[in-house]
Design a protein around this motif. Sequence first.
Motif, PDB file in Angstrom:
ATOM      1  N   LYS A  10       0.835  -1.209   0.000  1.00 34.25           N
ATOM      2  CA  LYS A  10       0.000   0.000   0.000  1.00 34.25           C
ATOM      3  C   LYS A  10       0.868   1.258   0.000  1.00 34.25           C
ATOM      4  CE  LYS A  10      -3.725   0.214   2.459  1.00 34.25           C
ATOM      5  NZ  LYS A  10      -4.696   0.297   3.544  1.00 34.25           N
ATOM      6  N   TRP A  41      -8.942   5.278  -3.157  1.00 37.98           N
ATOM      7  CA  TRP A  41      -9.087   4.936  -1.744  1.00 37.98           C
ATOM      8  C   TRP A  41     -10.123   5.842  -1.110  1.00 37.98           C
ATOM      9  CZ3 TRP A  41      -3.212   4.755  -0.213  1.00 37.98           C
ATOM     10  CH2 TRP A  41      -2.618   3.650  -0.824  1.00 37.98           C
ATOM     11  N   GLU A  45      -8.741   6.168   4.653  1.00 32.95           N
ATOM     12  CA  GLU A  45      -7.561   5.384   4.285  1.00 32.95           C
ATOM     13  C   GLU A  45      -6.432   6.280   3.777  1.00 32.95           C
ATOM     14  OE1 GLU A  45      -6.633   1.279   1.885  1.00 32.95           O
ATOM     15  OE2 GLU A  45      -8.301   2.507   1.185  1.00 32.95           O
ATOM     16  N   HIS A  48      -4.821   8.442   6.635  1.00 30.61           N
ATOM     17  CA  HIS A  48      -3.897   7.714   7.503  1.00 30.61           C
ATOM     18  C   HIS A  48      -2.571   7.414   6.798  1.00 30.61           C
ATOM     19  CE1 HIS A  48      -6.630   7.375  10.832  1.00 30.61           C
ATOM     20  NE2 HIS A  48      -7.549   6.837  10.052  1.00 30.61           N
TER      21      HIS A  48
END
Length: 90
Positions: A10, A41, A45, A48
């Motif tokens: 990711k 996303w 998400e 963060h």
Amino acid sequence: MIIGSEFSKKYQRILKEIGSLSQQDTSKQIPVKKINATLEWDRTEIKHVLEYLQELGLINIKTIGGPLLYGHVSITESGLKKYESLINRY
């Protein structure tokens, strides 16, 4: 999350996108909306992940606001080195 010396997929994916859009320019402000156009996303998400990359010193969050909470980011010199190592691996 860093496991050993490996970045998770990711984080690699978003750093590659940021690095590509930066065109090797640490002063360039990259719209988070443009980064997320490929990733797709959700707001939480991406928030963060961007905060984590900033904690690692790979990016700087430049502006706040917009649909994804952060408006623009820039890549740091450390971020460029990490980006280059990621793209030269494959």
